[in-house]
Design a protein around this motif. Sequence first.
Motif: not given
Length: 223
Positions: A104-109, A111-116
Amino acid sequence: MSYTIDLKRISIQVYRGILKNQNLLPGRRSLLNALEERFRRMADAGIGNLFELKNNLSTPQKLSALSAKTKIPEDYLVILKRELSSFDQKPVPISDFPGVNEQTVHRLLEHSIKTSKDFYNMFMAAGGDEAISSKTGVGEIALNELYSLCNLVRINGVGAAAARTLYESGYKNIEEIAHADPGDLLNRISETNSVGHYYNAKLGIKDAQFVIDFAKLLFEFLV
């Protein structure tokens, strides 16, 4: 809905009342000294809301100038500045949340989604989990859980581990915490943590009340 409170929405008069009824940290209880008079002086100096107050305290030079103008001691304004910083809850890295898997962390990264904050803003802009799931490949159940965690860390004093503990204790959003009983909240998170071992700190009833008080602020000025 923004990630943090728009300080322009909270007037000086309203904030005075918040401070008066808030469970302040021991080092900040001196803010109650001559509270009414000092806030009246700030209002007389043209400060109408917390955005303007924060700006007037943003540098040592501005703080000194406000002290000279209002005759409020500089040490009082320094403590007030620290208390105001509680509204600036720092975003938490997604990878810091216990229970969020690496995929999940990797897939969000990707899309430049790193933080809350990144995730919360994306979730609100997309209008829910279905569009985000299609875009990122992360399941809707995982996304809803992560939304709750990212929502909870907007509360001052709640980090990644505490957010997970609150979530596992049945508190899924800020409204539920804002309306919680401090004793019940403390008992539930203590029981959850005794199983999950999410944090080592020994929390008390005042800590629970502190979290509830800030959740009430968020619920009032964000929802």
